[in-house]
Scaffold this motif. Sequence first.
Motif, PDB file in Angstrom:
ATOM      1  N   UNK A 102      17.819   7.193   0.688  1.00 56.20           N
ATOM      2  CA  UNK A 102      18.485   6.562  -0.450  1.00 56.20           C
ATOM      3  C   UNK A 102      17.530   5.637  -1.217  1.00 56.20           C
ATOM      4  N   UNK A 103      16.331   5.446  -0.696  1.00 53.65           N
ATOM      5  CA  UNK A 103      15.373   4.536  -1.325  1.00 53.65           C
ATOM      6  C   UNK A 103      14.911   5.043  -2.689  1.00 53.65           C
ATOM      7  N   UNK A 104      14.764   4.117  -3.619  1.00 61.88           N
ATOM      8  CA  UNK A 104      14.070   4.444  -4.858  1.00 61.88           C
ATOM      9  C   UNK A 104      12.594   4.570  -4.499  1.00 61.88           C
ATOM     10  N   UNK A 105      11.861   5.376  -5.245  1.00 61.85           N
ATOM     11  CA  UNK A 105      10.439   5.579  -4.977  1.00 61.85           C
ATOM     12  C   UNK A 105       9.671   5.372  -6.272  1.00 61.85           C
ATOM     13  N   UNK A 106       8.595   4.589  -6.179  1.00 66.80           N
ATOM     14  CA  UNK A 106       7.699   4.399  -7.315  1.00 66.80           C
ATOM     15  C   UNK A 106       6.317   4.870  -6.909  1.00 66.80           C
ATOM     16  N   UNK A 107       5.687   5.619  -7.776  1.00 66.58           N
ATOM     17  CA  UNK A 107       4.329   6.086  -7.546  1.00 66.58           C
ATOM     18  C   UNK A 107       3.367   4.911  -7.639  1.00 66.58           C
ATOM     19  N   UNK A 108       2.315   4.987  -6.852  1.00 66.56           N
ATOM     20  CA  UNK A 108       1.290   3.945  -6.958  1.00 66.56           C
ATOM     21  C   UNK A 108       0.563   4.029  -8.298  1.00 66.56           C
ATOM     22  N   UNK A 109       0.685   5.165  -8.997  1.00 64.04           N
ATOM     23  CA  UNK A 109       0.067   5.313 -10.316  1.00 64.04           C
ATOM     24  C   UNK A 109       0.978   4.842 -11.445  1.00 64.04           C
ATOM     25  N   UNK A 110       2.239   4.521 -11.133  1.00 65.67           N
ATOM     26  CA  UNK A 110       3.165   4.034 -12.158  1.00 65.67           C
ATOM     27  C   UNK A 110       2.748   2.632 -12.597  1.00 65.67           C
ATOM     28  N   UNK A 111       3.254   2.153 -13.741  1.00 66.61           N
ATOM     29  CA  UNK A 111       2.916   0.790 -14.155  1.00 66.61           C
ATOM     30  C   UNK A 111       3.270  -0.244 -13.080  1.00 66.61           C
TER      31      UNK A 111
ATOM     32  N   UNK B  50       0.852  -1.180   0.000  1.00 66.73           N
ATOM     33  CA  UNK B  50       0.000   0.000   0.000  1.00 66.73           C
ATOM     34  C   UNK B  50       0.890   1.233   0.000  1.00 66.73           C
ATOM     35  N   UNK B  51       0.342   2.397  -0.356  1.00 70.23           N
ATOM     36  CA  UNK B  51       1.159   3.611  -0.354  1.00 70.23           C
ATOM     37  C   UNK B  51       1.800   3.832   1.013  1.00 70.23           C
ATOM     38  N   UNK B  52       3.083   4.179   0.985  1.00 71.81           N
ATOM     39  CA  UNK B  52       3.798   4.427   2.226  1.00 71.81           C
ATOM     40  C   UNK B  52       4.512   3.211   2.789  1.00 71.81           C
TER      41      UNK B  52
ATOM     42  N   UNK C  32      10.258   2.343  -2.009  1.00 71.89           N
ATOM     43  CA  UNK C  32       9.102   2.888  -1.317  1.00 71.89           C
ATOM     44  C   UNK C  32       8.000   3.086  -2.342  1.00 71.89           C
ATOM     45  N   UNK C  33       6.802   2.689  -2.000  1.00 72.03           N
ATOM     46  CA  UNK C  33       5.666   2.937  -2.877  1.00 72.03           C
ATOM     47  C   UNK C  33       4.982   4.200  -2.373  1.00 72.03           C
ATOM     48  N   UNK C  34       4.947   5.221  -3.203  1.00 70.65           N
ATOM     49  CA  UNK C  34       4.333   6.485  -2.801  1.00 70.65           C
ATOM     50  C   UNK C  34       4.894   7.627  -3.597  1.00 70.65           C
ATOM     51  N   UNK C  35       4.913   8.785  -2.989  1.00 69.04           N
ATOM     52  CA  UNK C  35       5.397   9.990  -3.642  1.00 69.04           C
ATOM     53  C   UNK C  35       6.862  10.210  -3.317  1.00 69.04           C
ATOM     54  N   UNK C  36       7.652  10.635  -4.292  1.00 66.86           N
ATOM     55  CA  UNK C  36       9.084  10.827  -4.074  1.00 66.86           C
ATOM     56  C   UNK C  36       9.371  11.875  -3.018  1.00 66.86           C
ATOM     57  N   UNK C  37       8.412  12.755  -2.758  1.00 66.79           N
ATOM     58  CA  UNK C  37       8.606  13.800  -1.754  1.00 66.79           C
ATOM     59  C   UNK C  37       8.708  13.219  -0.340  1.00 66.79           C
ATOM     60  N   UNK C  38       8.145  12.038  -0.126  1.00 67.38           N
ATOM     61  CA  UNK C  38       8.213  11.400   1.196  1.00 67.38           C
ATOM     62  C   UNK C  38       9.653  11.069   1.534  1.00 67.38           C
ATOM     63  N   UNK C  39      10.367  10.558   0.562  1.00 65.26           N
ATOM     64  CA  UNK C  39      11.718  10.028   0.790  1.00 65.26           C
ATOM     65  C   UNK C  39      12.796  10.970   0.281  1.00 65.26           C
ATOM     66  N   UNK C  40      12.573  12.273   0.396  1.00 59.14           N
ATOM     67  CA  UNK C  40      13.531  13.248  -0.134  1.00 59.14           C
ATOM     68  C   UNK C  40      14.919  13.104   0.484  1.00 59.14           C
ATOM     69  N   UNK C  41      14.996  12.685   1.726  1.00 59.24           N
ATOM     70  CA  UNK C  41      16.288  12.558   2.413  1.00 59.24           C
ATOM     71  C   UNK C  41      16.708  11.099   2.557  1.00 59.24           C
TER      72      UNK C  41
END
Length: 162
Positions: free
Chosen positions: A116-125, A88-90, A105-114
Motif C-alpha cells: 500500500x506504500x506510495x513509491x517515489x523514484x530516487x530520480x524524481x524531484x 537511500x534507495x530501498x 518507499x524510495x525506489x522503483x514502484x516494482x519493488x512495492x507492487x503488492x
Amino acid sequence: MTDSPVTFLTQDAYDRLAAELERLSTVGREEIAKRIEAAREEGDLKENGGYHAAKDEQGKQEARIRTLQALLKDATVGEAPESTGTVEPGTVVTAIVAGGEEVFLLGNREIAANSELDVYSEASPLGSAIIGLKEGEKSSYTAPNGREISVEIVKVETYDGR
C-alpha cells in the motif's frame, strides 16, 4: 546526471519481473502475432479496427519488454538495505512534505507492487532532494509547477516488503 541510476529490487520483485519478461517475450509475442495475422486476413487494413488495435497492443507490449529488460539489466538485487537513518534507495521514509506527513518507499514502484506504500523514484524531484539526507535534516525541491516544496526527514526505516 549522465549515468543511469541503479535500481534496487528485492529478490521477489526481480523474480516476478523476470517471469513477466519471459512470458511477454515468448507466449505474449506469439499471441499478439496470431491476433495481427487473423485481423490481417479480414481484408482492407485501412479500416480494420481489430488490426489497428492489435498493432497498438503489440507496441505497448514491446515497450514493456524494453522497460523490463533495462530494469533487470541494471538492477541491484538483494535484501532492502538495513536502515542507518540515511535516505537511500530501498528505504521507507517518513517525511514532512509541504507541511504534511508522508510515508513512502524510495525506489522503483516494482519493488512495492503488492504494498500500500506510495513509491517515489530516487530520480524524481523529491527523491533527488532527499537522497543521502539523515533523520532531522531538511531540504527542498522545485515541483513541476515551479513551486518550491520543503521536506524534512522524520524517520528512515528498512523496507520489510509490506
